[in-house]
Design a protein around this motif. Structure first.
Motif, PDB file in Angstrom:
ATOM      1  N   LEU A  71     -10.897   5.073   2.176  1.00 28.47           N
ATOM      2  CA  LEU A  71     -10.698   6.453   2.675  1.00 28.47           C
ATOM      3  C   LEU A  71     -10.576   7.422   1.512  1.00 28.47           C
ATOM      4  O   LEU A  71     -11.177   8.497   1.519  1.00 28.47           O
ATOM      5  CB  LEU A  71      -9.423   6.528   3.531  1.00 28.47           C
ATOM      6  CG  LEU A  71      -9.527   5.889   4.931  1.00 28.47           C
ATOM      7  CD1 LEU A  71      -8.146   5.913   5.603  1.00 28.47           C
ATOM      8  CD2 LEU A  71     -10.535   6.644   5.776  1.00 28.47           C
ATOM      9  N   VAL A  72      -9.814   7.031   0.483  1.00 25.95           N
ATOM     10  CA  VAL A  72      -9.612   7.910  -0.681  1.00 25.95           C
ATOM     11  C   VAL A  72     -10.924   8.086  -1.416  1.00 25.95           C
ATOM     12  O   VAL A  72     -11.272   9.206  -1.810  1.00 25.95           O
ATOM     13  CB  VAL A  72      -8.527   7.314  -1.615  1.00 25.95           C
ATOM     14  CG1 VAL A  72      -8.527   8.036  -2.961  1.00 25.95           C
ATOM     15  CG2 VAL A  72      -7.157   7.404  -0.977  1.00 25.95           C
ATOM     16  N   CYS A 111       0.831  -1.198   0.000  1.00 30.40           N
ATOM     17  CA  CYS A 111       0.000   0.000   0.000  1.00 30.40           C
ATOM     18  C   CYS A 111       0.871   1.255   0.000  1.00 30.40           C
ATOM     19  O   CYS A 111       1.823   1.358   0.768  1.00 30.40           O
ATOM     20  CB  CYS A 111      -0.914  -0.009   1.218  1.00 30.40           C
ATOM     21  SG  CYS A 111      -1.857   1.506   1.387  1.00 30.40           S
ATOM     22  N   GLU A 112       0.506   2.214  -0.877  1.00 30.73           N
ATOM     23  CA  GLU A 112       1.277   3.459  -0.976  1.00 30.73           C
ATOM     24  C   GLU A 112       1.117   4.347   0.240  1.00 30.73           C
ATOM     25  O   GLU A 112       1.918   5.228   0.488  1.00 30.73           O
ATOM     26  CB  GLU A 112       0.834   4.249  -2.220  1.00 30.73           C
ATOM     27  CG  GLU A 112       1.450   3.748  -3.498  1.00 30.73           C
ATOM     28  CD  GLU A 112       1.071   4.596  -4.704  1.00 30.73           C
ATOM     29  OE1 GLU A 112       0.101   5.372  -4.620  1.00 30.73           O
ATOM     30  OE2 GLU A 112       1.748   4.465  -5.727  1.00 30.73           O
ATOM     31  N   ARG A 113       0.051   4.156   0.972  1.00 29.28           N
ATOM     32  CA  ARG A 113      -0.197   5.042   2.116  1.00 29.28           C
ATOM     33  C   ARG A 113       0.299   4.480   3.427  1.00 29.28           C
ATOM     34  O   ARG A 113       0.936   5.178   4.203  1.00 29.28           O
ATOM     35  CB  ARG A 113      -1.689   5.372   2.203  1.00 29.28           C
ATOM     36  CG  ARG A 113      -2.107   6.381   1.141  1.00 29.28           C
ATOM     37  CD  ARG A 113      -3.580   6.628   1.165  1.00 29.28           C
ATOM     38  NE  ARG A 113      -4.011   7.255   2.394  1.00 29.28           N
ATOM     39  CZ  ARG A 113      -4.893   8.254   2.450  1.00 29.28           C
ATOM     40  NH1 ARG A 113      -5.414   8.725   1.344  1.00 29.28           N
ATOM     41  NH2 ARG A 113      -5.246   8.751   3.584  1.00 29.28           N
ATOM     42  N   CYS A 114      -0.047   3.223   3.702  1.00 29.36           N
ATOM     43  CA  CYS A 114       0.310   2.688   5.018  1.00 29.36           C
ATOM     44  C   CYS A 114       1.446   1.664   4.950  1.00 29.36           C
ATOM     45  O   CYS A 114       1.963   1.262   5.993  1.00 29.36           O
ATOM     46  CB  CYS A 114      -0.920   2.074   5.696  1.00 29.36           C
ATOM     47  SG  CYS A 114      -1.519   0.607   4.852  1.00 29.36           S
ATOM     48  N   ASP A 132      -8.492  -0.676   2.864  1.00 26.89           N
ATOM     49  CA  ASP A 132      -8.868   0.338   3.863  1.00 26.89           C
ATOM     50  C   ASP A 132      -8.557   1.748   3.371  1.00 26.89           C
ATOM     51  O   ASP A 132      -9.373   2.656   3.463  1.00 26.89           O
ATOM     52  CB  ASP A 132      -8.132   0.083   5.181  1.00 26.89           C
ATOM     53  CG  ASP A 132      -8.641  -1.202   5.842  1.00 26.89           C
ATOM     54  OD1 ASP A 132      -9.791  -1.599   5.561  1.00 26.89           O
ATOM     55  OD2 ASP A 132      -7.868  -1.798   6.604  1.00 26.89           O
ATOM     56  N   ASP A 133      -7.343   1.913   2.815  1.00 22.69           N
ATOM     57  CA  ASP A 133      -6.949   3.238   2.333  1.00 22.69           C
ATOM     58  C   ASP A 133      -7.730   3.618   1.087  1.00 22.69           C
ATOM     59  O   ASP A 133      -8.069   4.782   0.884  1.00 22.69           O
ATOM     60  CB  ASP A 133      -5.441   3.292   2.077  1.00 22.69           C
ATOM     61  CG  ASP A 133      -4.673   3.432   3.381  1.00 22.69           C
ATOM     62  OD1 ASP A 133      -5.055   4.306   4.181  1.00 22.69           O
ATOM     63  OD2 ASP A 133      -3.717   2.671   3.595  1.00 22.69           O
ATOM     64  N   GLN A 134      -8.026   2.621   0.239  1.00 22.41           N
ATOM     65  CA  GLN A 134      -8.826   2.900  -0.949  1.00 22.41           C
ATOM     66  C   GLN A 134     -10.194   3.462  -0.548  1.00 22.41           C
ATOM     67  O   GLN A 134     -10.683   4.407  -1.123  1.00 22.41           O
ATOM     68  CB  GLN A 134      -8.995   1.631  -1.791  1.00 22.41           C
ATOM     69  CG  GLN A 134      -9.696   1.887  -3.124  1.00 22.41           C
ATOM     70  CD  GLN A 134      -8.869   2.780  -4.058  1.00 22.41           C
ATOM     71  OE1 GLN A 134      -7.739   2.438  -4.407  1.00 22.41           O
ATOM     72  NE2 GLN A 134      -9.413   3.916  -4.440  1.00 22.41           N
ATOM     73  N   LEU A 162      -3.273   0.795  -3.433  1.00 24.16           N
ATOM     74  CA  LEU A 162      -3.662   1.061  -2.053  1.00 24.16           C
ATOM     75  C   LEU A 162      -4.335  -0.179  -1.472  1.00 24.16           C
ATOM     76  O   LEU A 162      -4.990  -0.929  -2.197  1.00 24.16           O
ATOM     77  CB  LEU A 162      -4.656   2.227  -1.990  1.00 24.16           C
ATOM     78  CG  LEU A 162      -4.162   3.611  -2.407  1.00 24.16           C
ATOM     79  CD1 LEU A 162      -5.321   4.589  -2.423  1.00 24.16           C
ATOM     80  CD2 LEU A 162      -3.061   4.109  -1.488  1.00 24.16           C
ATOM     81  N   CYS A 163      -4.185  -0.396  -0.178  1.00 22.00           N
ATOM     82  CA  CYS A 163      -4.914  -1.478   0.460  1.00 22.00           C
ATOM     83  C   CYS A 163      -6.399  -1.104   0.515  1.00 22.00           C
ATOM     84  O   CYS A 163      -6.753   0.062   0.319  1.00 22.00           O
ATOM     85  CB  CYS A 163      -4.357  -1.756   1.863  1.00 22.00           C
ATOM     86  SG  CYS A 163      -4.713  -0.465   3.057  1.00 22.00           S
TER      87      CYS A 163
END
Ligand SMILES: [Zn+2]
Length: 124
Positions: free
Chosen positions: A120-121, A93-96, A116-118, A113-114
């Motif tokens: 959120l985005v 994941c690029e974020r976490c 969860d982050d997807q 992105l994982c």
């Protein structure tokens, strides 16, 4: 969870890339014809509901443009995923920085992105 076999996803990404590129090329072919050509063609076929034809041609045109935008975005994501594959961060994941998960990558090989982050985005 076992580590994701990233090598297995490269052909998937490349396949998908090819598909999108030809889709975009196809959309460009359609759009390069002028509106008059399309209408002329419809008239030539002897249809008399010109207003309806005009509306549907315009609608198809807008649909194509929307499709192209979506296709371009997916293409950009595929290129990013391929670049990540090359620098060894594919599947992360690029974020976490956590693993994206093999199941998700199978469904969307270009995911960066994982889940969860997807979410959120997507929520913004
Ligand atoms: Zn994440």
């Amino acid at each position: 969870m076992s580590t994701v076999d990233t090598a297995a996803f490269r052909p998937l990404l490349e396949q998908e890339r090819e598909r999108i590129v030809s889709q975009i090329a196809h959309l460009h072919d359609d759009n390069s014809r002028s509106m008059e050509d399309e209408l002329g063609e419809l008239t030539g076929r002897g249809l008399d509901n010109h207003l309806g034809d005009m509306a549907s041609v315009t609608f198809e045109r807008e649909l194509d443009e929307g499709l192209e935008e979506g296709a371009q975005q997916t293409l950009a994501q595929i290129d990013r995923a391929l670049a990540k594959r090359d620098d060894g961060t594919y599947g992360t994941c690029e974020r976490c920085g956590k693993g994206i998960g093999e199941e998700r990558l199978r469904a969307r090989p270009w995911a960066t992105l994982c889940i969860d982050d997807q979410r959120l985005v997507d929520r913004g």
